[in-house]
Design a protein around this motif. Sequence first.
Motif, PDB file in Angstrom:
ATOM      1  N   UNK A   1       0.832  -1.199   0.000  1.00 32.81           N
ATOM      2  CA  UNK A   1       0.000   0.000   0.000  1.00 32.81           C
ATOM      3  C   UNK A   1       0.868   1.252   0.000  1.00 32.81           C
ATOM      4  N   UNK A   2       0.646   2.117  -0.991  1.00 39.40           N
ATOM      5  CA  UNK A   2       1.465   3.322  -1.143  1.00 39.40           C
ATOM      6  C   UNK A   2       0.939   4.128  -2.325  1.00 39.40           C
ATOM      7  N   UNK A   3       1.457   5.334  -2.461  1.00 38.00           N
ATOM      8  CA  UNK A   3       1.274   6.088  -3.701  1.00 38.00           C
ATOM      9  C   UNK A   3       2.421   5.707  -4.624  1.00 38.00           C
ATOM     10  N   UNK A   4       2.081   5.294  -5.822  1.00 38.61           N
ATOM     11  CA  UNK A   4       3.071   4.863  -6.795  1.00 38.61           C
ATOM     12  C   UNK A   4       3.310   5.979  -7.811  1.00 38.61           C
ATOM     13  N   UNK A   5       4.589   6.304  -8.001  1.00 34.19           N
ATOM     14  CA  UNK A   5       4.986   7.384  -8.895  1.00 34.19           C
ATOM     15  C   UNK A   5       5.788   6.847 -10.068  1.00 34.19           C
ATOM     16  N   UNK A   6       5.431   7.283 -11.239  1.00 30.75           N
ATOM     17  CA  UNK A   6       6.201   7.003 -12.440  1.00 30.75           C
ATOM     18  C   UNK A   6       7.283   8.072 -12.573  1.00 30.75           C
ATOM     19  N   UNK A   7       8.462   7.677 -13.030  1.00 27.18           N
ATOM     20  CA  UNK A   7       9.470   8.681 -13.309  1.00 27.18           C
ATOM     21  C   UNK A   7      10.153   8.357 -14.636  1.00 27.18           C
ATOM     22  N   UNK A   8      10.709   9.407 -15.219  1.00 35.14           N
ATOM     23  CA  UNK A   8      11.499   9.278 -16.439  1.00 35.14           C
ATOM     24  C   UNK A   8      12.726  10.155 -16.299  1.00 35.14           C
ATOM     25  N   UNK A   9      13.862   9.689 -16.820  1.00 34.25           N
ATOM     26  CA  UNK A   9      15.085  10.476 -16.745  1.00 34.25           C
ATOM     27  C   UNK A   9      15.448  10.959 -18.142  1.00 34.25           C
ATOM     28  N   UNK A  10      15.501  12.273 -18.296  1.00 33.46           N
ATOM     29  CA  UNK A  10      15.881  12.913 -19.559  1.00 33.46           C
ATOM     30  C   UNK A  10      16.699  14.140 -19.197  1.00 33.46           C
ATOM     31  N   UNK A  11      17.961  13.936 -18.944  1.00 39.61           N
ATOM     32  CA  UNK A  11      18.899  14.947 -18.443  1.00 39.61           C
ATOM     33  C   UNK A  11      18.608  15.311 -16.991  1.00 39.61           C
ATOM     34  N   UNK A  12      17.368  15.101 -16.577  1.00 45.87           N
ATOM     35  CA  UNK A  12      16.983  15.262 -15.171  1.00 45.87           C
ATOM     36  C   UNK A  12      15.746  14.408 -14.950  1.00 45.87           C
ATOM     37  N   UNK A  13      15.402  14.118 -13.697  1.00 43.18           N
ATOM     38  CA  UNK A  13      14.220  13.293 -13.445  1.00 43.18           C
ATOM     39  C   UNK A  13      12.926  14.071 -13.591  1.00 43.18           C
ATOM     40  N   UNK A  14      11.938  13.418 -14.148  1.00 37.94           N
ATOM     41  CA  UNK A  14      10.573  13.924 -14.218  1.00 37.94           C
ATOM     42  C   UNK A  14       9.663  12.953 -13.491  1.00 37.94           C
ATOM     43  N   UNK A  15       8.613  13.480 -12.854  1.00 41.64           N
ATOM     44  CA  UNK A  15       7.725  12.661 -12.040  1.00 41.64           C
ATOM     45  C   UNK A  15       6.273  12.842 -12.454  1.00 41.64           C
ATOM     46  N   UNK A  16       5.510  11.757 -12.330  1.00 37.18           N
ATOM     47  CA  UNK A  16       4.076  11.850 -12.489  1.00 37.18           C
ATOM     48  C   UNK A  16       3.435  12.307 -11.193  1.00 37.18           C
ATOM     49  N   UNK A  17       2.104  12.407 -11.203  1.00 36.70           N
ATOM     50  CA  UNK A  17       1.394  12.927 -10.038  1.00 36.70           C
ATOM     51  C   UNK A  17       1.143  11.850  -8.990  1.00 36.70           C
ATOM     52  N   UNK A  18       1.330  10.596  -9.364  1.00 35.73           N
ATOM     53  CA  UNK A  18       1.136   9.493  -8.434  1.00 35.73           C
ATOM     54  C   UNK A  18      -0.252   8.883  -8.530  1.00 35.73           C
ATOM     55  N   UNK A  19      -0.326   7.596  -8.217  1.00 26.94           N
ATOM     56  CA  UNK A  19      -1.597   6.887  -8.179  1.00 26.94           C
ATOM     57  C   UNK A  19      -1.623   6.003  -6.923  1.00 26.94           C
ATOM     58  N   UNK A  20      -2.738   6.044  -6.205  1.00 31.80           N
ATOM     59  CA  UNK A  20      -2.833   5.338  -4.931  1.00 31.80           C
ATOM     60  C   UNK A  20      -3.129   3.864  -5.151  1.00 31.80           C
ATOM     61  N   UNK A  21      -2.373   3.016  -4.482  1.00 35.34           N
ATOM     62  CA  UNK A  21      -2.629   1.581  -4.448  1.00 35.34           C
ATOM     63  C   UNK A  21      -2.866   1.196  -2.993  1.00 35.34           C
ATOM     64  N   UNK A  22      -4.024   0.597  -2.737  1.00 34.54           N
ATOM     65  CA  UNK A  22      -4.360   0.170  -1.386  1.00 34.54           C
ATOM     66  C   UNK A  22      -4.656  -1.325  -1.406  1.00 34.54           C
TER      67      UNK A  22
END
Length: 114
Positions: free
Chosen positions: A90-111
């Motif tokens: 159980x957590x908020x899951x975040x997607x990330x991508x690295x393109x010269x620096x990290x980028x993050x999504x807004x997150x999605x809750x998994x319970x």
Amino acid sequence: QVQLVESGGGLVQPGGSLRLSCVASGRIFGITGMGWYRQAPEKQRELVATISNGGGTYYGDSVKGRFTISRDSAKNTLYLQMNSLKPEDTAVYYCYAYALRPYWGQGTQVTVSS
């Protein structure tokens, strides 16, 4: 700039499965790697899995054998298949991508709960 939008989170019983998706847009040609992190309440953000442009994968010890990361380049989409889910997932899951620096999504809750 790279934009990331996650989906697929929700409530699932222990032992169940979920598949998370992350759609990337913007300057995606610069992405060299993508992955998933998660953050539970009052805990530090934890690496879940990563995948390189060459397809190499890495998993955190707590999810090895249960989670699978994959990437569909034609759809600009990253996936996380989560099986045999446990309450401790159980957590908020975040997607990330690295393109010269990290980028993050807004997150999605998994319970994970009965």
